[in-house]
Motif scaffolding. Sequence first.
Motif, PDB file in Angstrom:
ATOM      1  N   SER B   5      19.877  47.821  48.506  1.00 19.61           N
ATOM      2  CA  SER B   5      18.438  48.002  48.711  1.00 19.61           C
ATOM      3  C   SER B   5      18.083  47.826  50.176  1.00 19.61           C
ATOM      4  CB  SER B   5      17.642  47.024  47.846  1.00 19.61           C
ATOM      5  OG  SER B   5      17.997  45.690  48.170  1.00 19.61           O
ATOM      6  N   GLN B   6      17.068  48.546  50.592  1.00 16.92           N
ATOM      7  CA  GLN B   6      16.594  48.481  51.966  1.00 16.92           C
ATOM      8  C   GLN B   6      15.083  48.311  51.958  1.00 16.92           C
ATOM      9  OE1 GLN B   6      19.333  52.233  53.167  1.00 16.92           O
ATOM     10  NE2 GLN B   6      17.864  51.665  54.744  1.00 16.92           N
ATOM     11  N   THR B   7      14.606  47.541  52.915  1.00 16.25           N
ATOM     12  CA  THR B   7      13.158  47.431  53.096  1.00 16.25           C
ATOM     13  C   THR B   7      12.839  47.447  54.581  1.00 16.25           C
ATOM     14  OG1 THR B   7      13.353  45.019  53.018  1.00 16.25           O
ATOM     15  CG2 THR B   7      12.702  46.137  50.980  1.00 16.25           C
ATOM     16  N   PRO B   8      11.768  48.127  54.970  1.00 11.64           N
ATOM     17  CA  PRO B   8      10.902  48.931  54.110  1.00 11.64           C
ATOM     18  C   PRO B   8      11.480  50.329  53.878  1.00 11.64           C
ATOM     19  CG  PRO B   8      10.113  49.015  56.352  1.00 11.64           C
ATOM     20  CD  PRO B   8      11.319  48.104  56.369  1.00 11.64           C
ATOM     21  N   GLN B  37      20.584  58.924  60.414  1.00  7.64           N
ATOM     22  CA  GLN B  37      20.545  60.341  60.079  1.00  7.64           C
ATOM     23  C   GLN B  37      19.421  60.986  60.878  1.00  7.64           C
ATOM     24  OE1 GLN B  37      19.271  61.612  56.074  1.00  7.64           O
ATOM     25  NE2 GLN B  37      21.050  62.967  56.021  1.00  7.64           N
ATOM     26  N   ASP B  38      19.791  61.910  61.762  1.00  7.12           N
ATOM     27  CA  ASP B  38      18.778  62.510  62.625  1.00  7.12           C
ATOM     28  C   ASP B  38      18.069  63.672  61.926  1.00  7.12           C
ATOM     29  OD1 ASP B  38      21.313  64.155  64.666  1.00  7.12           O
ATOM     30  OD2 ASP B  38      20.447  64.745  62.757  1.00  7.12           O
ATOM     31  N   SER B  39      17.213  64.336  62.670  1.00  2.00           N
ATOM     32  CA  SER B  39      16.387  65.389  62.077  1.00  2.00           C
ATOM     33  C   SER B  39      17.210  66.582  61.607  1.00  2.00           C
ATOM     34  CB  SER B  39      15.329  65.859  63.079  1.00  2.00           C
ATOM     35  OG  SER B  39      15.964  66.323  64.245  1.00  2.00           O
ATOM     36  N   LYS B  40      18.421  66.714  62.122  1.00  2.00           N
ATOM     37  CA  LYS B  40      19.308  67.799  61.685  1.00  2.00           C
ATOM     38  C   LYS B  40      20.253  67.343  60.590  1.00  2.00           C
ATOM     39  CE  LYS B  40      19.131  70.301  66.042  1.00  2.00           C
ATOM     40  NZ  LYS B  40      19.874  70.879  67.179  1.00  2.00           N
ATOM     41  N   LYS B  41      19.975  66.211  60.027  1.00  2.00           N
ATOM     42  CA  LYS B  41      20.713  65.669  58.878  1.00  2.00           C
ATOM     43  C   LYS B  41      22.098  65.126  59.243  1.00  2.00           C
ATOM     44  CE  LYS B  41      17.677  66.322  55.602  1.00  2.00           C
ATOM     45  NZ  LYS B  41      17.864  66.956  54.327  1.00  2.00           N
ATOM     46  N   ALA B  87      14.123  58.494  62.836  1.00  2.00           N
ATOM     47  CA  ALA B  87      15.253  58.978  62.030  1.00  2.00           C
ATOM     48  C   ALA B  87      15.186  58.274  60.681  1.00  2.00           C
ATOM     49  CB  ALA B  87      16.581  58.654  62.720  1.00  2.00           C
ATOM     50  N   VAL B  88      16.143  58.636  59.835  1.00  2.00           N
ATOM     51  CA  VAL B  88      16.319  57.885  58.595  1.00  2.00           C
ATOM     52  C   VAL B  88      17.541  56.992  58.773  1.00  2.00           C
ATOM     53  CG1 VAL B  88      16.654  57.965  56.108  1.00  2.00           C
ATOM     54  CG2 VAL B  88      15.332  59.765  57.242  1.00  2.00           C
ATOM     55  N   TYR B  89      17.401  55.725  58.494  1.00  2.00           N
ATOM     56  CA  TYR B  89      18.485  54.761  58.653  1.00  2.00           C
ATOM     57  C   TYR B  89      18.981  54.363  57.266  1.00  2.00           C
ATOM     58  CZ  TYR B  89      17.140  54.581  63.510  1.00  2.00           C
ATOM     59  OH  TYR B  89      16.868  54.939  64.814  1.00  2.00           O
ATOM     60  N   PHE B  90      20.289  54.532  57.077  1.00  2.00           N
ATOM     61  CA  PHE B  90      20.906  54.200  55.793  1.00  2.00           C
ATOM     62  C   PHE B  90      21.822  52.997  55.953  1.00  2.00           C
ATOM     63  CE2 PHE B  90      19.701  57.567  52.968  1.00  2.00           C
ATOM     64  CZ  PHE B  90      19.448  58.651  53.787  1.00  2.00           C
ATOM     65  N   CYS B  91      21.695  52.099  55.002  1.00  2.00           N
ATOM     66  CA  CYS B  91      22.626  50.998  54.882  1.00  2.00           C
ATOM     67  C   CYS B  91      23.633  51.364  53.793  1.00  2.00           C
ATOM     68  CB  CYS B  91      21.853  49.737  54.486  1.00  2.00           C
ATOM     69  SG  CYS B  91      22.853  48.289  54.204  1.00  2.00           S
ATOM     70  N   GLY B 108      17.642  54.455  52.076  1.00  2.00           N
ATOM     71  CA  GLY B 108      17.214  54.903  53.402  1.00  2.00           C
ATOM     72  C   GLY B 108      15.871  54.338  53.809  1.00  2.00           C
ATOM     73  N   THR B 109      15.690  54.194  55.111  1.00  2.00           N
ATOM     74  CA  THR B 109      14.415  53.797  55.696  1.00  2.00           C
ATOM     75  C   THR B 109      14.019  54.863  56.701  1.00  2.00           C
ATOM     76  OG1 THR B 109      14.819  51.426  55.454  1.00  2.00           O
ATOM     77  CG2 THR B 109      13.231  52.108  57.139  1.00  2.00           C
ATOM     78  N   ARG B 110      12.888  55.505  56.450  1.00  2.00           N
ATOM     79  CA  ARG B 110      12.424  56.550  57.375  1.00  2.00           C
ATOM     80  C   ARG B 110      11.564  55.899  58.443  1.00  2.00           C
ATOM     81  NH1 ARG B 110      12.280  61.947  57.519  1.00  2.00           N
ATOM     82  NH2 ARG B 110      13.130  62.111  55.410  1.00  2.00           N
ATOM     83  N   LEU B 111      12.098  55.886  59.657  1.00  2.00           N
ATOM     84  CA  LEU B 111      11.401  55.290  60.806  1.00  2.00           C
ATOM     85  C   LEU B 111      10.739  56.392  61.623  1.00  2.00           C
ATOM     86  CD1 LEU B 111      10.772  52.984  62.837  1.00  2.00           C
ATOM     87  CD2 LEU B 111      13.019  53.433  63.853  1.00  2.00           C
ATOM     88  N   THR B 112       9.459  56.250  61.846  1.00  2.00           N
ATOM     89  CA  THR B 112       8.712  57.182  62.687  1.00  2.00           C
ATOM     90  C   THR B 112       8.105  56.410  63.843  1.00  2.00           C
ATOM     91  OG1 THR B 112       8.173  58.540  60.769  1.00  2.00           O
ATOM     92  CG2 THR B 112       6.873  58.898  62.774  1.00  2.00           C
TER      93      THR B 112
END
Lengths: 114, 114
Positions: B5-8, B37-41, B87-91, B108-112
């Motif tokens: 699990s990841q937060t947030p 994971q960058d914008s190009k996946k 990006a999206v950060y995955f643990c 995943g955590t989507r960081l903007t």
Amino acid sequence: AQSVSQHNHHVILSEAASLELGCNYSYGGTVNLFWYVQYPGQHLQLLLKYFSGDPLVKGIKGFEAEFIKSKFSFNLRKPSVQWSDTAEYFCAVDPRGSARQLTFGSGTQLTVLP
Amino acid sequence: DTAVSQTPKYLVTQMGNDKSIKCEQNLGHDTMYWYKQDSKKFLKIMFSYNNKELIINETVPNRFSPKSPDKAHLNLHINSLELGDSAVYFCASSQGAGGRNEQFFGPGTRLTVL
């Protein structure tokens, strides 16, 4: 540096069509190979893996992949796709005895039309 | 009973701020990872910890600092956030370090960064 190439960025198929997603890697040594899948809104999960032995490996949900050493390829196949197969598919390579990390391809988005 | 699990799940913040993403796994695994994971996946490993010890530290800015208080947790702290950190950060976690071991991913955590 090693790399993993997935040439198809987006594949669109109708239900019951056959699927083949390409994966090539650029590492000359012995490798472990994986396919991961990410369904919409879900986390990545392992689809199948190859370590050694029979180069044709079977995974979950009717997927299979063939390791062709001479072509540095590990293509993913499914004879008949379903709408529920819509997802992002990632190929990953682990060079054995290396820095113990996976290198992922850029992913292929598969859209299956009902 | 989520495995990793990841937060947030979503994090929107201004440039220059400091933020943390938390990761917990209840699988009893001894190895944990952070991927970006960058914008190009493209999914690229950032860090890996085995038994609370850093074993992989890819070339990431030192504004990123992982912290593993115990084997079940690997948090990611980011100082002075920049636009390019979006990006999206995955643990992920695995039993045993090494690409042979199946990795289980968080959502995943989507960081903007604005």
